[in-house]
Scaffold this motif. Structure first.
Motif, PDB file in Angstrom:
ATOM      1  N   VAL A   1     -10.148 -25.280  36.561  1.00 15.16           N
ATOM      2  CA  VAL A   1     -10.518 -23.963  36.073  1.00 15.16           C
ATOM      3  C   VAL A   1      -9.671 -22.935  36.810  1.00 15.16           C
ATOM      4  CG1 VAL A   1     -12.852 -24.650  35.466  1.00 15.16           C
ATOM      5  CG2 VAL A   1     -12.409 -23.757  37.755  1.00 15.16           C
TER       6      VAL A   1
ATOM      7  N   LYS B   1      -3.020 -25.548  29.679  1.00 21.56           N
ATOM      8  CA  LYS B   1      -4.209 -24.755  29.422  1.00 21.56           C
ATOM      9  C   LYS B   1      -4.876 -25.210  28.126  1.00 21.56           C
ATOM     10  CE  LYS B   1      -4.605 -20.491  30.371  1.00 21.56           C
ATOM     11  NZ  LYS B   1      -4.510 -19.020  30.410  1.00 21.56           N
TER      12      LYS B   1
ATOM     13  N   TRP C   1      -9.604 -20.401  30.463  1.00 19.29           N
ATOM     14  CA  TRP C   1      -9.970 -20.660  31.854  1.00 19.29           C
ATOM     15  C   TRP C   1      -9.870 -22.129  32.254  1.00 19.29           C
ATOM     16  CZ3 TRP C   1     -14.030 -24.068  32.256  1.00 19.29           C
ATOM     17  CH2 TRP C   1     -14.820 -24.237  31.128  1.00 19.29           C
ATOM     18  N   ALA C   2      -9.779 -23.049  31.296  1.00 14.57           N
ATOM     19  CA  ALA C   2      -9.778 -24.482  31.593  1.00 14.57           C
ATOM     20  C   ALA C   2      -8.395 -25.082  31.377  1.00 14.57           C
ATOM     21  CB  ALA C   2     -10.803 -25.205  30.718  1.00 14.57           C
ATOM     22  N   SER C   3      -8.069 -26.103  32.178  1.00 13.43           N
ATOM     23  CA  SER C   3      -6.755 -26.735  32.074  1.00 13.43           C
ATOM     24  C   SER C   3      -6.837 -28.197  32.485  1.00 13.43           C
ATOM     25  CB  SER C   3      -5.729 -26.014  32.963  1.00 13.43           C
ATOM     26  OG  SER C   3      -6.089 -26.125  34.335  1.00 13.43           O
TER      27      SER C   3
ATOM     28  N   ASN D   1      -7.180 -21.050  41.272  1.00 10.83           N
ATOM     29  CA  ASN D   1      -7.573 -22.181  40.443  1.00 10.83           C
ATOM     30  C   ASN D   1      -8.232 -23.252  41.309  1.00 10.83           C
ATOM     31  OD1 ASN D   1      -4.342 -22.437  40.926  1.00 10.83           O
ATOM     32  ND2 ASN D   1      -5.324 -24.437  41.136  1.00 10.83           N
TER      33      ASN D   1
ATOM     34  N   THR E   1      -8.142 -23.899  27.373  1.00 15.20           N
ATOM     35  CA  THR E   1      -8.734 -22.619  26.984  1.00 15.20           C
ATOM     36  C   THR E   1      -8.193 -21.548  27.921  1.00 15.20           C
ATOM     37  OG1 THR E   1     -10.662 -22.795  28.448  1.00 15.20           O
ATOM     38  CG2 THR E   1     -10.827 -23.860  26.289  1.00 15.20           C
TER      39      THR E   1
ATOM     40  N   ARG F   1       0.194 -27.998  34.814  1.00 16.63           N
ATOM     41  CA  ARG F   1      -1.106 -27.730  34.206  1.00 16.63           C
ATOM     42  C   ARG F   1      -0.909 -27.357  32.741  1.00 16.63           C
ATOM     43  NH1 ARG F   1      -1.605 -24.833  39.107  1.00 16.63           N
ATOM     44  NH2 ARG F   1      -3.036 -25.847  40.581  1.00 16.63           N
TER      45      ARG F   1
ATOM     46  N   ASP G   1      -8.919 -27.457  41.028  1.00 11.73           N
ATOM     47  CA  ASP G   1      -8.580 -28.686  40.314  1.00 11.73           C
ATOM     48  C   ASP G   1      -9.472 -29.822  40.804  1.00 11.73           C
ATOM     49  OD1 ASP G   1      -6.532 -27.416  38.941  1.00 11.73           O
ATOM     50  OD2 ASP G   1      -5.043 -27.865  40.488  1.00 11.73           O
TER      51      ASP G   1
ATOM     52  N   TRP H   1      -8.587 -18.442  37.203  1.00  6.29           N
ATOM     53  CA  TRP H   1      -8.964 -17.054  36.962  1.00  6.29           C
ATOM     54  C   TRP H   1      -7.825 -16.137  37.405  1.00  6.29           C
ATOM     55  CZ3 TRP H   1     -10.902 -20.209  40.725  1.00  6.29           C
ATOM     56  CH2 TRP H   1     -10.702 -19.822  42.041  1.00  6.29           C
TER      57      TRP H   1
END
Length: 336
Positions: free
Chosen positions: A334, A299, A303-305, A127, A301, A297, A129, A336
């Motif tokens: 973001v 989330k 992939w986004a947080s 990730n 979506t 964090r 940030d 992955w």
């Protein structure tokens, strides 16, 4: 026409194989996807039409999945391995176990996670940030914070990398300007025990402690590492070089304890985490040193947080200058 039919059939087979699990809801709806995890009353279903969908476990009538799952019914009992899940009567599911199929109540299941073998194919996660803060008033301030953390695993080897950059200015005067990079290599001997070697470098343009270089090695223990998070402890023997802004230098050895913990909650929509290291020099250079962070964090979506972090850095009892900093950041990330 024939070619089009064959193409549709092929795509249908690929989609079916990729998202072969089915969840039946109590309202009569049926959802297809890939069952990932059950925790905190939320069943996560990965779909090709809506991404990851958290489902209220109380609304689920039954389900089926070809994915092996560790099914936990009680906090004080070990989870049982189900090679597959099969559709049962409303409120029930059939576990495909090695001994014989077993029907249990859905309400009795507290947690389901995918088992994680010791030797596995290459996996990569991480990730980034980002936190920014601009203030225009009597005093203009600009704050920047960028941090990344990544892990790659192949078989018995695990590569760990992380870094961070911080910069703050007030009315055009820079008050904070530093960065840190670290790489660690783990070699597993069992599912829990591993040996780590690492190198760490820190550079600060403002504080008295201008540069830190650390080489370390030692054993570690992985308490768990699964779909819901991970926790490990590593004990290290370190060689550290300090270089101060006035030109003084210190070289010393130290013993350190390093920790890494993260836990997903509410169907993996919320993650809490903490990592850091506390060390004790073997000579009289300093009493102890602490480098740590903690946060969460959320989330937004797949992939986004959104993230909230608190960082603490301490170098105590050093004759050439002590360090005691606390930093709070709120930002976007973001993964992955």
């Amino acid at each position: 026409m024939l070619l089009r039919n064959l193409l549709c059939l092929t795509l249908g087979c690929v989609t079916t194989s990729a998202f072969a699990d089915t969840v039946w809801l109590k309202n009569g709806d049926r959802l297809t996807g890939k069952v990932k995890v059950l925790d905190g009353g939320k069943l996560m279903l990965d779909t090709d039409y809506g991404g990851s969908i958290p489902l209220d476990w109380k609304k689920v009538a039954t389900l089926e999945s070809e994915t092996p799952m560790l099914v936990r019914q009680d906090d004080f009992e070990d989870p049982q391995l189900a090679n597959s899940l099969h559709k049962g009567d409303d409120g029930k599911v059939v576990l495909g176990t090695a001994e014989a199929p077993k029907t249990i109540e859905l309400a009795s299941i507290q947690q389901m996670i995918q088992p994680k073998p010791l030797i596995q194919d290459f996996t990569w996660s991480g990730n980034i940030d980002l936190a920014l803060d601009y203030k225009r008033a009597d005093t203009d301030t600009d704050d920047y914070n960028v941090a990344f953390k990544t892990k790659a695993r192949h078989g018995l080897w695990r590569h760990n990398g992380d870094g961070e950059y911080n910069r703050e200015s007030s009315d055009g005067v820079t008050t904070t300007n530093n960065y840190q990079l670290e790489y660690a290599l783990d070699r597993f001997f069992t599912e829990q025990w591993f040996w780590q070697g690492r190198v760490d470098y820190k550079n600060d343009k403002i504080e008295d402690l201008a540069r830190q270089r650390t080489l370390g090695t030692g054993p570690g223990y992985q308490f768990w590492d699964n779909e819901l998070g991970a926790f490990s402890l590593t004990s290290l023997v370190n060689r550290t070089d300090y270089e101060y802004s006035n030109g003084n230098k210190d070289n010393f050895y130290s013993l350190a304890l390093k920790w890494e913990y993260n836990r997903y909650l509410i169907g993996k929509t919320v993650e809490i985490f903490t990592n850091g290291e506390i060390g004790k020099p073997l000579s009289g250079v300093a009493e102890y040193a602490l480098d740590s962070e903690a946060g969460l964090r959320y989330k937004v979506t797949d992939w986004a947080s959104l993230n909230l972090k608190a960082e603490k850095d301490i170098v105590s009892g050093n004759s050439d200058g002590e360090l005691n900093e606390t930093r709070y950041t709120v930002g976007f990330g973001v993964g992955w």
